[in-house]
Every structure is written in C-alpha cells, then in structure tokens.
Design a protein around this motif. Structure first.
Motif, PDB file in Angstrom:
ATOM      1  N   MET A  20     -22.434   9.012  -7.962  1.00  0.00           N
ATOM      2  CA  MET A  20     -21.298   9.923  -7.906  1.00  0.00           C
ATOM      3  C   MET A  20     -21.708  11.344  -8.229  1.00  0.00           C
ATOM      4  O   MET A  20     -20.918  12.166  -8.612  1.00  0.00           O
ATOM      5  N   THR A  29     -22.521  13.619  -6.404  1.00  0.00           N
ATOM      6  CA  THR A  29     -22.048  14.621  -5.453  1.00  0.00           C
ATOM      7  C   THR A  29     -20.767  15.285  -5.896  1.00  0.00           C
ATOM      8  O   THR A  29     -20.559  16.459  -5.675  1.00  0.00           O
ATOM      9  N   THR A  30     -19.901  14.530  -6.538  1.00  0.00           N
ATOM     10  CA  THR A  30     -18.626  15.120  -6.888  1.00  0.00           C
ATOM     11  C   THR A  30     -18.714  15.938  -8.169  1.00  0.00           C
ATOM     12  O   THR A  30     -17.867  16.752  -8.430  1.00  0.00           O
ATOM     13  N   THR A  31     -19.772  15.682  -8.961  1.00  0.00           N
ATOM     14  CA  THR A  31     -19.824  16.366 -10.232  1.00  0.00           C
ATOM     15  C   THR A  31     -20.503  17.723 -10.125  1.00  0.00           C
ATOM     16  O   THR A  31     -20.155  18.645 -10.836  1.00  0.00           O
ATOM     17  N   PRO A  59     -20.985  22.943  -5.681  1.00  0.00           N
ATOM     18  CA  PRO A  59     -21.877  23.283  -4.576  1.00  0.00           C
ATOM     19  C   PRO A  59     -22.791  24.477  -4.851  1.00  0.00           C
ATOM     20  O   PRO A  59     -23.921  24.509  -4.387  1.00  0.00           O
ATOM     21  N   ARG A  94     -30.350   7.609  -9.078  1.00  0.00           N
ATOM     22  CA  ARG A  94     -30.846   6.238  -9.029  1.00  0.00           C
ATOM     23  C   ARG A  94     -31.702   5.887 -10.241  1.00  0.00           C
ATOM     24  O   ARG A  94     -31.617   4.796 -10.769  1.00  0.00           O
ATOM     25  N   GLN A  99     -30.318   4.208 -13.355  1.00  0.00           N
ATOM     26  CA  GLN A  99     -29.584   2.956 -13.303  1.00  0.00           C
ATOM     27  C   GLN A  99     -30.210   1.856 -14.151  1.00  0.00           C
ATOM     28  O   GLN A  99     -31.400   1.583 -14.065  1.00  0.00           O
ATOM     29  N   ARG A 132     -16.374  10.949  10.809  1.00  0.00           N
ATOM     30  CA  ARG A 132     -16.313  11.832   9.651  1.00  0.00           C
ATOM     31  C   ARG A 132     -15.136  12.792   9.771  1.00  0.00           C
ATOM     32  O   ARG A 132     -14.339  12.963   8.864  1.00  0.00           O
ATOM     33  N   ALA A 150     -11.607  12.816   7.714  1.00  0.00           N
ATOM     34  CA  ALA A 150     -11.235  14.043   7.018  1.00  0.00           C
ATOM     35  C   ALA A 150      -9.871  14.524   7.482  1.00  0.00           C
ATOM     36  O   ALA A 150      -9.031  14.916   6.676  1.00  0.00           O
ATOM     37  N   ALA A 207      -7.480  14.487   4.210  1.00  0.00           N
ATOM     38  CA  ALA A 207      -7.224  15.760   3.541  1.00  0.00           C
ATOM     39  C   ALA A 207      -7.094  16.923   4.513  1.00  0.00           C
ATOM     40  O   ALA A 207      -6.896  18.042   4.098  1.00  0.00           O
ATOM     41  N   LYS A 224     -15.685  20.842   7.093  1.00  0.00           N
ATOM     42  CA  LYS A 224     -16.670  21.543   6.273  1.00  0.00           C
ATOM     43  C   LYS A 224     -16.771  22.995   6.690  1.00  0.00           C
ATOM     44  O   LYS A 224     -16.700  23.287   7.852  1.00  0.00           O
TER      45      LYS A 224
END
Lengths: 360, 310
Positions: B1, B3-5, B8, B24, B27, B298, B302, B306, B310
């Motif tokens: 996760m 990517t969301t944290t 950009p 990874r 883990q 994709r 999208a 939402a 991009k």
C-alpha cells in the motif's frame, strides 16, 4: 502501481479556486452558464420532464375499448377515471398466485420487486465489500482482476439473462453441478432465486470496484496507528474501514437499490412474461402498456416512481447519502461541510453505477 | 500500500518498482501467508466473474446436434452456431447495424450536450447550480418504464395524439428517450474530468488574449479528450445494452436492435429454443464490448468510480 483513482484527489486544493468570486472565469458568468446548460436542460425537459407529466395525466385515464354499453357503438378514445387506476389495485379484481400468497397482480409485482431488491442488494453489498477487501490486499494482478470484474458489467443484461436461462435450464449445467432437478426457470419459487443469483453475479463485482476505490482513499497510516495500538483485524475493519468507506458504499448501495427496483431485462429475458413469481412492477407496467391499457400501465409506473423517490429520499435523509456533492470521498469530508454544493466536484460514482443496467 | 501513502511530489526519486520492492522486504512470514490467501481470493473472484461467460462461449461452440449438452468442453468444436446466427430469418446482421446507428447517435448527441453543460457546471459560478445538479441526478434515477405508456401512445399516434407522426420503428423513438439516461451520466463524468484540469490553464490563456470560448476549445477540450473518450465508451456500452425502449418502440424485424433480436430468436425446428444460436449471438454482441473494456479498463474503471484521469 499508483492507482488512477487515488491520485486525482490531490487536486482537491485547486478546486478552491472557483469557490471564490474573484475568478476570471466565474465573475458574473451566470448568464453564460445558463446558455451552456440550456441544451441539456431542454433535452431533460423533453425526454424526461414532459413524459413524466404525461404519464401522471395518463394514470387518471383509461382507454375505451369494446362496445360502449350505453350507446351500443364501438367506443374509442379515452375517459377520465380519476384515481380509478390506483384504487383498482386494492379492489382485488385480478388476483394471482405469487411467492407471497394470492394478491392483486400489481401488489404481487410490488412485493416481488421489493423482495428481489432487498435480497439482491444485501447479497451484492456483502459480496462486493468482500471482493474489495481481497483486491485491496493484493499487490499484483489487480489489473487482471479488474478486467475480469468488468466482464459481467459489459455483458448486456438481456444477454446475461439468456445466458443464465441456459445455465438454469432443467437439464442445464447448474442442476448437473448441484445434482438436482430444480425447475429454475419455470414459474416456481426457485425462479425468484435464479433472478437473484443472476443479478448478484452481474453487479456484486461492480460494488466491489467502487468500494475498492473508496478503500484506496484511506491512508495506510491510519491502519499502522491502529496496529501500534493493538487493534485486531476485525476492529480495524469495523472501526476504520467501514466508517471511512461508508460514504462511498452508501451511494453505491443507493444506486443499486434504485436500479434493482426498476429491474426489467432480467426477469423478462430469463423467466419470461406473465410469470407471477418474478414479475416486477416494470415488467407488469410494460405488459399493460403494450396491451394498450395505458392508464393502468402509467398508474403502476407512477407508483414505482414515487417508491423510488421515497427510497432515494430515505437514503439521503437517514443514511446521509451524499449524492451530488462530495460523493463518498472521505478526504473531502474534512471541513467545508457547510459550503453547499457549489464548486464541488460531483463524483461520477453515482451515475457510473447507473450504467449497470439502464432499464435493467 | 506504499502507493497511497507516498505523496507524488516526494516520489520523484523512487520509481514505482523500487517502492514496491521496499514494501516487499518488510514482509513477515505471516504477511506472506496473507498474500497467498489474497491471491486465492482474487482467483475466486475472477472465476466467479468469468465462469458463466465461459459457459456462454462453450455453448456457442458446441455442435448444434448435441442440443443442451452439459459437457464442460465442446467436442467437436463447431462454429455452426455462429454461421447460424446470420441465417436469413434472424436478420442479425441488420440488427447489429441498427444497434450501431442507435448507440452511435445517442453517444454523439449525449457528448455534444454533455460537454458544454459539464463545462458550465465545472467552471462557472451561478445561482441554482445545486438545483441543476439535483435535476440531472433525478433524471438518472427515475424508472425508464415511466416513459413507456405516454410515449408508446404518442409514437403510435393513437388518440389523442393523431397529430404526432408515427414513430414506432424509427430510430429516433429509441434515441431521444435514451438520452434521458445517457445525458446525466455524461454530464456527471465530464464535470469531474473538467474539474481536474487546473483552472489556471484557462486563466493563462485568457491573459494571453483568448476569450473564454476560445480558451475552452483550444486549451481545455484537447486536454479533456481522454475524459471525453472514456465517457463516450461508457455511454456507448450503456446504450448498446439498452433493451426496454428498443423492445417497445422497435417492433419491425428490420429495425430491431441486437439485444431485442437475440431475445426473439426462434429455432428452425419449431418449439425448441435455439440456445446455441442465442449464445453465439450473445458472444458476437459482447465481444466488441469486452475488447474495448480490456483495452481501456483502467480508464473505464476510473470513469465509473471517480471520474478520474491521470
């Protein structure tokens, strides 16, 4: 791996730009706005507004047919019957045997519609949320799953109805797998479940997709903090995931509910017309209209319309479904709650769901 | 996760692969078990979605002489059902053209009206915006069947609509009411797309001497092209799948759309439902949509979730 749905949220700040009047684009441009909106509003008036009003008018009339008893002439035209088309629902003149005992045909259709909607929406929501949770945990293969999930969505409802009709055939593959001889597509209690299964198959993945979009807006830090505080997985789900994904989910469920309430293609294509166990209000109204009984057909459609409005109203008022404003995006819930709808990005989630069925 | 944290901006030095690699390493074995479980779950989801469609393909590829066989793999594989679909009595080729005409026109009209309306909703401040949004939303909520009784009466020019031209079996009888569900979707989607384009773009263009109209055409429209395209696909699929209006208003065999034609297929041999042919037709109608969905998944996801590009 950055997801398309998570990123655009970053731009929220910029939307503030047009909340202020001092904007080159929004200064005194009300007239321009109405000029630009005029074609759309006109189309909506012509294709929806006027027919709805005509339908309301229609529901107070009945088409004359056969011989007029007073004159002995073949009657034509129509006559005003007041609320006759509505009150005849309760007169019990057309009793049929359905899943819920013997009722007037409209009442039966109404009960079917309600029952199918409740069962379908509950199943779809549970399955959809489960799917979203699974997808949110995966690092790879999301693209594949997403493509797979769009398959039920892209198949026309009527085609999927015929597909399930074959699967549920008395000699079909479903009976072979479960080793039974259930008459799924005849007018039996099983046909109700056949419709439910087919509808759930088609739309649960989609709820999953929308819920996943909602899940991806929840920052991972929140979960990390919860883990540090020793929250169990179940606590994380009920205390973090559900509340934060609720706005998205409520809107998704609302639109699934409205869409299921007007279900037509599935029972019509899968079970057929005149099957009382699965006849929905849309199917019954359609049948009446094609038999030139326009008055009753309109009356039934209007009852359905009012029912849909009522459900939508309840969702918005009781569950706080935010349909047009900051639709279900938890990030936007912070602050600015009172600023009204102006300037906020309407979220496409709602009408997107709409496309699940159209006249489904 | 990861990517969301990661915002950009700070990501610029790390590629997406590197971020994934970092994630990874951390883990634990327990997490690895969870990951395997999630793959199993994903496989279940995919099977759940694909299997019924697989059955449709299998049934279409079965030799018609085998009837409703429940063998999981057709043996021998036969394309006889697919040729049968286009047999003279089914008029299926014609119905595909009808579907194309109806869906294509609906999509184009929807976009024409939707783009200007969405731009106004996204960029301009005016009184009654909330009311307009509610109106458009309400338009997408009401049951299509409400339109059927009055329009059927009107389009068949029966009393008291003798003045109205007979529109039964004309394309406009389906296209015009069809706008009532295509347009709200398009407006909604496009508004979201326009909102994501920074307003500074037009401001800069106007500083350089463009009128708002020119700024819209020369600056915003080209940038919103992906959004317009996505909206077009979604509206087209919705319109292509439409059944109730087409069933009611297009009754003549040479005017039926593909969805109606499939539902009315009759067998060559009397009372037996020609499932093989129906499934073959279903595959023919669905495959172009599936190709579009796979190519643009994709974007479509999208657009449906939402309204984001991009």
């Amino acid at each position: 791996m950055a997801t398309a749905t998570a990123e655009p949220r970053v731009t929220t700040v910029k939307e503030d730009g047009h909340k202020h009047k001092k904007n080159a684009l929004s200064d005194g441009q009300g007239r321009l706005a109405y000029i630009l909106l005029a074609p759309t509003l006109l189309v909506i008036l012509v294709v929806a507004g006027i027919p709805v009003v005509m339908s309301i008018r229609e529901s107070f009339f009945q088409t004359n047919n056969g011989v007029d008893p007073t004159t002995g002439m073949v009657a034509g035209g129509e006559r005003f019957v007041g609320l006759g088309n509505f009150t005849s629902i309760f007169a019990g003149t057309n009793p049929v045997q359905g899943s819920f005992g013997t009722h007037d045909r409209f009442v039966n259709a109404f009960l079917n519609t309600t029952a199918i909607t409740i069962v379908c929406v509950i199943l779809e929501t549970i399955l959809g949320v489960a799917m979203a949770l699974i997808m949110s945990k995966a690092f790879r293969g999301r693209g594949l799953v997403r493509a797979g999930i769009l398959v039920p969505w892209a198949i026309p409802t009527i085609v999927s109805a015929l597909m399930w009709k074959l699967i549920f055939d008395a000699d079909g593959v479903m009976n072979r797998i479960i080793g039974s001889q259930i008459l799924w597509t005849a007018d039996t209690g099983a046909s109700f479940w056949a419709v439910v299964i087919a509808d759930t198959w088609k739309t649960a993945p989609f709820i999953g997709l929308l819920t996943l979009a909602g899940l991806q807006t929840i920052p991972a830090e929140v979960y990390e903090a919860a883990k540090v505080d020793g929250a169990t997985v179940w606590q994380q789900f009920t205390r973090i995931t559900l509340p934060l994904v609720k706005p998205t989910l409520v809107v998704a469920v609302l639109f699934r509910t409205l869409d299921t309430l007007r279900m037509f293609d599935l029972p019509a294509g899968m079970i057929g017309f005149g099957k009382y166990r699965t006849e929905t209000v849309s199917v019954f109204s359609y049948l009446e209209a094609t038999q030139t009984r326009y008055g009753p057909a309109a009356a039934y459609a209007i009852v359905l319309f009012v029912y849909v409005l009522l459900i939508a109203f309840l969702f918005v008022k009781v569950l706080g479904a935010d349909v047009i404003g900051d639709t279900g995006m938890p990030k936007k819930k912070k602050g600015k709650k009172g600023s009204g709808n102006d300037g906020k990005a309407p979220d496409a989630a709602a009408p997107g769901l709409e496309m699940m069925g159209g006249a489904h | 996760m990861a990517t969301t944290t990661t915002p950009p901006q700070t990501q610029s030095t790390l590629s997406a692969d590197e971020v994934a690699a970092l994630a990874r390493e951390k883990q634990s074995p327990k997490a690895r078990v969870g990951m395997v479980a999630s793959y199993v779950g994903m496989a279940v989801i995919v099977l759940y979605c694909i299997l019924p469609f697989y059955w449709m393909i299998v049934s279409a590829l079965r030799d018609p002489s085998q009837g409703r066989s429940t063998e999981f793999i057709p043996n021998p594989i036969s394309v006889q059902n697919f040729t049968g679909v286009f047999a003279g009595q089914n008029n299926f080729g014609r119905s595909l053209i009808n579907s194309l005409i109806v869906s294509g026109t609906t999509t184009i009209l929807t976009l024409l009206f939707g783009i200007v309306a969405a731009y106004a909703l996204a960029r301009l401040t005016f009184k009654g915006k909330g009311a307009v949004l509610w109106l458009i939303m309400a338009c997408s909520m009401f049951p299509i069947v409400v339109l059927i009784p009055p329009l059927l009466k009107m389009f068949s020019s029966t009393e008291p609509f003798q003045w109205f031209p007979r529109w039964i079996d004309t394309y406009q009888a389906v296209i015009i009411p069809g706008l009532s569900f295509g347009l709200p979707l398009a407006v909604w989607n496009l508004t979201a797309f326009f909102k994501q384009l920074p307003v500074e773009l037009e401001q800069a263009a106007m500083v350089d001497g463009c009128t708002p109209g020119v700024a819209f055409r020369k600056v915003i429209l080209p940038l919103a092209a992906p959004g317009v395209f996505t909206t077009a696909i979604i509206v087209f699929i919705g319109s292509w799948n439409e059944y109730l209006l087409a069933l009611t208003f297009l009754q003549a065999q040479d005017r039926q759309t593909a969805t109606v034609a499939i539902s009315k297929f009759t067998g060559t041999t009397g009372f037996d439902t020609p499932y093989g042919t129906i499934m073959a037709a279903g595959v023919i109608v669905t495959v172009p949509l599936l190709v579009a969905v796979l190519l643009f998944q994709r974007r479509i996801v999208a657009g449906l979730t939402a309204g984001g590009v991009k």
